[in-house]
Design a protein around this motif. Structure first.
Motif, PDB file in Angstrom:
ATOM      1  N   GLU A 262      46.726  40.635  32.600  1.00 50.27           N
ATOM      2  CA  GLU A 262      46.565  40.090  33.954  1.00 50.27           C
ATOM      3  C   GLU A 262      47.875  40.196  34.732  1.00 50.27           C
ATOM      4  O   GLU A 262      47.865  40.493  35.932  1.00 50.27           O
ATOM      5  CB  GLU A 262      46.074  38.643  33.900  1.00 50.27           C
ATOM      6  N   ILE A 263      48.994  39.994  34.076  1.00 47.30           N
ATOM      7  CA  ILE A 263      50.289  40.156  34.752  1.00 47.30           C
ATOM      8  C   ILE A 263      50.486  41.624  35.137  1.00 47.30           C
ATOM      9  O   ILE A 263      50.947  41.924  36.248  1.00 47.30           O
ATOM     10  CB  ILE A 263      51.441  39.621  33.872  1.00 47.30           C
ATOM     11  N   ILE A 264      50.112  42.533  34.269  1.00 45.64           N
ATOM     12  CA  ILE A 264      50.194  43.965  34.590  1.00 45.64           C
ATOM     13  C   ILE A 264      49.283  44.293  35.775  1.00 45.64           C
ATOM     14  O   ILE A 264      49.663  45.038  36.678  1.00 45.64           O
ATOM     15  CB  ILE A 264      49.862  44.834  33.360  1.00 45.64           C
ATOM     16  N   ARG A 265      48.076  43.711  35.785  1.00 43.84           N
ATOM     17  CA  ARG A 265      47.159  43.937  36.907  1.00 43.84           C
ATOM     18  C   ARG A 265      47.780  43.474  38.226  1.00 43.84           C
ATOM     19  O   ARG A 265      47.749  44.170  39.228  1.00 43.84           O
ATOM     20  CB  ARG A 265      45.838  43.173  36.668  1.00 43.84           C
ATOM     21  N   ILE A 266      48.397  42.313  38.205  1.00 43.84           N
ATOM     22  CA  ILE A 266      49.026  41.784  39.421  1.00 43.84           C
ATOM     23  C   ILE A 266      50.196  42.672  39.839  1.00 43.84           C
ATOM     24  O   ILE A 266      50.403  42.923  41.026  1.00 43.84           O
ATOM     25  CB  ILE A 266      49.459  40.320  39.222  1.00 43.84           C
ATOM     26  N   ALA A 267      50.951  43.172  38.869  1.00 39.85           N
ATOM     27  CA  ALA A 267      52.096  44.043  39.176  1.00 39.85           C
ATOM     28  C   ALA A 267      51.661  45.391  39.745  1.00 39.85           C
ATOM     29  O   ALA A 267      52.331  45.951  40.608  1.00 39.85           O
ATOM     30  CB  ALA A 267      52.936  44.253  37.915  1.00 39.85           C
ATOM     31  N   THR A 268      50.549  45.915  39.266  1.00 43.76           N
ATOM     32  CA  THR A 268      50.147  47.277  39.639  1.00 43.76           C
ATOM     33  C   THR A 268      49.032  47.340  40.681  1.00 43.76           C
ATOM     34  O   THR A 268      48.945  48.319  41.421  1.00 43.76           O
ATOM     35  CB  THR A 268      49.704  48.077  38.401  1.00 43.76           C
ATOM     36  N   SER A 269      48.184  46.317  40.749  1.00 43.79           N
ATOM     37  CA  SER A 269      47.062  46.311  41.701  1.00 43.79           C
ATOM     38  C   SER A 269      46.895  44.924  42.310  1.00 43.79           C
ATOM     39  O   SER A 269      45.846  44.292  42.177  1.00 43.79           O
ATOM     40  CB  SER A 269      45.762  46.698  40.987  1.00 43.79           C
ATOM     41  N   PRO A 270      47.923  44.452  43.000  1.00 35.93           N
ATOM     42  CA  PRO A 270      47.849  43.091  43.539  1.00 35.93           C
ATOM     43  C   PRO A 270      46.871  42.982  44.704  1.00 35.93           C
ATOM     44  O   PRO A 270      46.606  43.969  45.401  1.00 35.93           O
ATOM     45  CB  PRO A 270      49.273  42.821  44.014  1.00 35.93           C
ATOM     46  N   THR A 271      46.368  41.779  44.896  1.00 36.35           N
ATOM     47  CA  THR A 271      45.569  41.502  46.083  1.00 36.35           C
ATOM     48  C   THR A 271      46.519  41.379  47.277  1.00 36.35           C
ATOM     49  O   THR A 271      47.743  41.253  47.108  1.00 36.35           O
ATOM     50  CB  THR A 271      44.786  40.179  45.940  1.00 36.35           C
ATOM     51  N   LYS A 272      45.950  41.376  48.450  1.00 34.82           N
ATOM     52  CA  LYS A 272      46.760  41.234  49.665  1.00 34.82           C
ATOM     53  C   LYS A 272      47.551  39.927  49.629  1.00 34.82           C
ATOM     54  O   LYS A 272      48.743  39.905  49.929  1.00 34.82           O
ATOM     55  CB  LYS A 272      45.852  41.281  50.896  1.00 34.82           C
ATOM     56  N   ASN A 273      46.883  38.842  49.248  1.00 39.79           N
ATOM     57  CA  ASN A 273      47.569  37.543  49.196  1.00 39.79           C
ATOM     58  C   ASN A 273      48.648  37.496  48.117  1.00 39.79           C
ATOM     59  O   ASN A 273      49.670  36.834  48.297  1.00 39.79           O
ATOM     60  CB  ASN A 273      46.566  36.407  49.014  1.00 39.79           C
ATOM     61  N   GLU A 274      48.415  38.174  47.014  1.00 37.01           N
ATOM     62  CA  GLU A 274      49.450  38.236  45.971  1.00 37.01           C
ATOM     63  C   GLU A 274      50.678  38.978  46.495  1.00 37.01           C
ATOM     64  O   GLU A 274      51.810  38.608  46.175  1.00 37.01           O
ATOM     65  CB  GLU A 274      48.899  38.900  44.709  1.00 37.01           C
ATOM     66  N   MET A 275      50.470  39.985  47.328  1.00 35.83           N
ATOM     67  CA  MET A 275      51.609  40.694  47.919  1.00 35.83           C
ATOM     68  C   MET A 275      52.321  39.822  48.955  1.00 35.83           C
ATOM     69  O   MET A 275      53.553  39.774  48.978  1.00 35.83           O
ATOM     70  CB  MET A 275      51.148  42.011  48.554  1.00 35.83           C
ATOM     71  N   ILE A 276      51.559  39.122  49.775  1.00 38.31           N
ATOM     72  CA  ILE A 276      52.158  38.262  50.801  1.00 38.31           C
ATOM     73  C   ILE A 276      53.059  37.208  50.171  1.00 38.31           C
ATOM     74  O   ILE A 276      54.151  36.934  50.662  1.00 38.31           O
ATOM     75  CB  ILE A 276      51.055  37.602  51.669  1.00 38.31           C
ATOM     76  N   GLN A 277      52.619  36.622  49.063  1.00 35.71           N
ATOM     77  CA  GLN A 277      53.392  35.570  48.385  1.00 35.71           C
ATOM     78  C   GLN A 277      54.368  36.118  47.342  1.00 35.71           C
ATOM     79  O   GLN A 277      54.989  35.345  46.615  1.00 35.71           O
ATOM     80  CB  GLN A 277      52.446  34.553  47.742  1.00 35.71           C
TER      81      GLN A 277
END
Length: 138
Positions: A107-122
């Motif tokens: 899940e951490i790899i997913r966030i690092a490689t394919s983040p959602t828009k809100n994950e990028m904003i924050q």
């Protein structure tokens, strides 16, 4: 006598949930309890990690780090939610460096490689990338 003490301890386990962000004395009591003692209040304890600037966050996180291998499901629930990206940021910051869970790792790899828009904003993706790079995860 010992059984009575255990029953009393478990009966009052909700007393181990800090009452406010400065309730250090309650948070520090957690070290006296095992995962089995506190498992029903883990979600409540994790809520105190929504902002690591709160004084109570440090002792709560230290306790939860000591049992991190037993709270994978709770951590994953936070990381997969779309409700609080700042909370995800802190969960990754606290548990990313120590987790041995392949599910949390993925899940951490997913966030690092394919983040959602809100994950990028924050900037959750940035902290995730740091963990992935530091741990040499692919």
């Amino acid at each position: 006598m010992k059984l009575q003490k255990q029953l009393k301890m478990i009966e009052n386990i909700k007393d181990l949930i800090p009452k406010n962000k400065g309730d250090l004395s309650t948070a520090e009591k957690l070290t006296n309890y095992s995962y089995d003692d506190v498992k029903e209040i883990i979600p409540n304890l994790l809520e105190w990690l929504q902002d690591f600037n709160w004084p109570v966050a440090k002792p709560v996180s230290e306790y939860l780090e000591s049992i991190n291998d037993k709270i994978t499901t709770d951590l994953l629930s936070i990381l997969r939610s779309n409700e609080d990206e700042v909370w995800k940021y802190w969960i990754i910051t606290i548990f990313g460096p120590i987790t041995q869970s392949p599910i949390i790792k993925n899940e951490i790899i997913r966030i690092a490689t394919s983040p959602t828009k809100n994950e990028m904003i924050q900037e959750v993706d940035e902290v995730a990338k740091g963990i992935v790079n530091n741990r040499n995860w692919k």
